[in-house]
Design a protein around this motif. Structure first.
Motif, short mmCIF file in Angstrom:
data_model
loop_
_atom_site.label_atom_id
_atom_site.label_comp_id
_atom_site.label_asym_id
_atom_site.label_seq_id
_atom_site.Cartn_x
_atom_site.Cartn_y
_atom_site.Cartn_z
N SER A 152 2.32 1.27 -3.54
CA SER A 152 1.48 1.95 -4.64
C SER A 152 1.51 3.56 -4.85
O SER A 152 1.58 4.30 -5.59
CB SER A 152 0.34 1.04 -4.33
OG SER A 152 0.57 0.27 -4.64
N PHE A 153 1.34 3.87 -3.32
CA PHE A 153 1.07 5.28 -2.59
C PHE A 153 1.91 6.51 -3.01
O PHE A 153 2.35 7.56 -3.66
CB PHE A 153 0.77 5.63 -1.59
CG PHE A 153 -0.09 6.26 -1.63
CD1 PHE A 153 -1.33 7.90 -1.63
CD2 PHE A 153 1.23 7.95 -0.72
CE1 PHE A 153 -2.08 8.75 -1.13
CE2 PHE A 153 0.38 8.90 -0.96
CZ PHE A 153 -1.18 9.27 -0.81
N ASP A 154 3.01 6.19 -2.98
CA ASP A 154 4.64 7.04 -2.99
C ASP A 154 4.83 6.74 -4.46
O ASP A 154 6.48 6.94 -4.16
CB ASP A 154 5.23 6.74 -1.62
CG ASP A 154 4.78 7.19 -0.37
OD1 ASP A 154 3.74 8.03 -0.77
OD2 ASP A 154 5.04 6.37 0.63
N ALA A 155 4.20 5.88 -4.84
CA ALA A 155 5.20 5.06 -6.12
C ALA A 155 5.93 6.38 -6.95
O ALA A 155 7.55 6.23 -6.90
CB ALA A 155 4.73 4.49 -6.36
N PRO A 156 5.34 7.02 -7.49
CA PRO A 156 5.53 8.46 -8.40
C PRO A 156 6.91 9.56 -8.09
O PRO A 156 7.44 10.10 -8.23
CB PRO A 156 3.96 9.22 -8.82
CG PRO A 156 3.32 8.54 -8.09
CD PRO A 156 3.62 8.02 -6.89
N ASP A 157 7.11 9.50 -6.54
CA ASP A 157 7.69 10.20 -5.66
C ASP A 157 9.24 9.77 -5.39
O ASP A 157 10.15 10.47 -4.36
CB ASP A 157 7.34 11.15 -4.51
CG ASP A 157 5.73 11.87 -5.25
OD1 ASP A 157 6.16 12.11 -6.32
OD2 ASP A 157 5.12 11.63 -4.44
N LEU A 158 9.46 8.49 -4.63
CA LEU A 158 10.12 7.95 -4.57
C LEU A 158 11.44 8.04 -5.17
O LEU A 158 11.86 7.80 -6.08
CB LEU A 158 9.96 5.92 -4.52
CG LEU A 158 9.07 5.17 -3.34
CD1 LEU A 158 8.77 3.86 -4.17
CD2 LEU A 158 8.81 5.06 -2.01
N LYS A 159 12.75 8.03 -3.96
CA LYS A 159 13.64 8.37 -4.55
C LYS A 159 14.18 7.29 -4.46
O LYS A 159 15.20 6.75 -5.75
CB LYS A 159 14.56 9.78 -3.77
CG LYS A 159 14.13 10.59 -3.07
CD LYS A 159 14.48 11.11 -2.51
CE LYS A 159 14.49 12.59 -2.21
NZ LYS A 159 15.15 13.23 -1.17
N GLU A 171 0.29 -1.18 -0.06
CA GLU A 171 0.12 -0.02 -0.40
C GLU A 171 0.80 1.55 0.23
O GLU A 171 0.73 2.42 -1.28
CB GLU A 171 -0.70 0.02 1.30
CG GLU A 171 -1.88 1.54 1.05
CD GLU A 171 -2.49 1.11 2.52
OE1 GLU A 171 -4.09 1.68 2.79
OE2 GLU A 171 -1.98 0.41 4.07
N GLU A 172 1.41 1.25 0.69
CA GLU A 172 2.81 2.43 1.09
C GLU A 172 3.54 2.75 0.12
O GLU A 172 3.69 3.99 -0.74
CB GLU A 172 3.86 2.23 2.34
CG GLU A 172 5.24 3.32 2.04
CD GLU A 172 5.46 3.57 4.00
OE1 GLU A 172 5.97 4.07 4.01
OE2 GLU A 172 4.74 2.37 4.60
#
Length: 454
Positions: free
Chosen positions: A418-425, A415-416
């Motif tokens: 999938s939510f943060d995928a576009p902004d993950l470093k 879940e986490e």
């Protein structure tokens, strides 16, 4: 029907479904018997009917998936229905014969797709001519011809027109005109107001909706589209125009009668258990069984496409049979399902195999989804083992929902991400046992919490 041997059928099913070997063998034999039946002389074929199957097992162990994949192997008409949505004639609800009508609709879709492939080349030739008419409209020869002295001019203009048309034909074939706009006419039928509900109207043989649509005048609407877009619209129009609807209906009926597969789920829900007595909804349940009996035994059902015989359709029923048992069904109905297959509950090893073995496993699905965001997910062996262990444990302590438990667990696990995928470093994530325990340990340990979340 493809000439697949039972062993080949089981091997194909193994690519998508883990375990349940007894059920796979039973449906493989049933499918092969359909092919054997079609090879027999007509006089012998009349005497042999399919041996219908009852699958007994809890939810989420593969009953529906086995049947759906089976129908896909032979490209046969297939429908899945729930026995609980039917009621005895006289009650509010759908009558049992509607499942046969739905099967014929499925067969028509298959036949239409087959015909579409056969007609598409012929339709493309017509589409090219229509596009040329739009790009190079033919001149009005009659209005231009007024006096005999203009005859030679008319011949010249015809030749010029043909030369121009040939030039545009070459440009069209090369793809040079794909972005050029043309104006096409699209037929739009005005949808009549649906006064009658489908519920309780299934016994009507007349296609009332179709009659209303034919009565309403069709309306044409002009649309400006590029040649590339117009080609798709015109292709659909030409393919539709080339199809013989009567021939499609006849072929669909024959296909449904010879190869149709009806999967009746939740059969146990229309059983009237001896413990519960005959109060409440049991009266209607017994009525559904009585109405289902002639369909499975063999009868003729009126559909919008014509009369359909159910004598040689294959019926596969399924149910958990927790509070009831197959012997609670009407004896006559039991006799029409001679093959009984019991599917086993999934073990921890089964969950591990489900996570890794199928060609489109659930872990692969999540990997592909997150890859679109540039995130690379890697499942370690100990991480997969931990997921299988948790899925098995939660199923034992809460409601057992079979393989569907893996979906709830993986959704919670990722879940986490999938939510943060576009902004993950960090675009590489390794899922091992410690990662799984970190994300799910607290929920699994709290039994009350896991009932709500997992």
């Amino acid at each position: 029907m493809q000439e697949l041997t039972p062993r080949q059928i089981v091997a194909e099913l193994d690519n998508h479904i883990v375990g349940q070997d007894d059920a796979k063998r039973a449906v493989a034999i049933a499918l092969r018997n359909r092919w054997r039946w079609q090879q027999l002389p007509e006089e012998i074929r009349k005497e042999i009917t399919p041996k219908n199957i009852i699958m007994i097992g809890p939810t989420g162990v593969g009953k529906t998936e086995i049947t759906r994949r089976l129908a896909g192997l032979i490209n046969a008409p297939f429908i899945k229905v729930e026995a609980t949505k039917y009621t005895e004639v006289g009650y509010y609800g759908r009558d049992v014969e509607s499942m046969v009508r739905d099967l014929v609709d499925s067969a028509k879709n298959l036949v239409r797709e087959k015909k579409r492939v056969e007609l598409v080349d012929k339709a493309k030739v017509r589409v090219e001519e229509r596009l040329l008419d739009l790009l190079v409209p033919p001149p009005d020869w009659e209005s231009s011809y007024q006096e005999p002295t203009e005859g030679e001019q008319e011949e010249d203009s015809k030749e010029r027109y043909e030369r121009t048309r040939d030039k545009f034909r070459k440009m069209l074939s090369k793809g040079d005109l794909e972005d050029k706009e043309v104006e096409i006419s699209v037929d739009q039928k005005s949808s009549p107001v649906q006064v009658f509900s489908n519920m309780g109207m299934d016994q009507m043989d007349v296609d009332l909706q179709g009659m209303l649509e034919r009565m309403m005048p069709s309306q044409s609407k002009s649309r400006k589209l590029t040649v590339a877009e117009a080609r798709k619209v015109l292709l659909e129009q030409e393919v539709e125009g080339l199809m013989d609807k009567d021939a499609i209906a006849e072929e669909a009926i024959e296909l449904a009668e010879r190869n149709g597969i009806v999967f009746i789920d939740e059969l146990d829900k229309i059983c009237a258990s001896e413990e519960g007595g005959s109060r409440g909804g049991d009266v209607s349940r017994q009525g559904v069984q009585r109405d289902l009996l002639p369909i499975v035994e063999g009868t003729t059902v009126q559909t919008r496409s014509g009369s359909v015989k159910t004598d040689y359709m294959l019926f596969i029923a399924a149910g958990a049979f927790h509070r009831t048992k197959p012997s609670d069904l009407m004896p006559e109905l039991q006799g029409r399902f001679p093959i009984r297959v019991e599917l086993q509950e999934l073990t921890r090893d089964d969950f591990l195999r489900i996570l890794t073995e199928p060609t489109s496993s659930i872990t692969m699905q999540y990997q592909e989804l997150l890859k679109t965001e540039g995130v690379k997910i890697k499942f370690e062996k100990d991480g997969l083992e931990e997921l299988a262990k948790i899925a098995f444990q939660v199923n034992q302590t809460t409601q057992n929902i079979g393989a569907r438990r893996l979906h709830t667990i993986l959704e919670r696990l990722l879940e986490e991400v999938s939510f943060d995928a576009p902004d993950l470093k960090t675009k590489k994530i390794t899922i091992d046992a410690s990662y799984v325990q970190q994300k799910l340990h607290a929920i699994v340990e709290d039994e009350d919490l896991s009932k709500f979340i997992l």
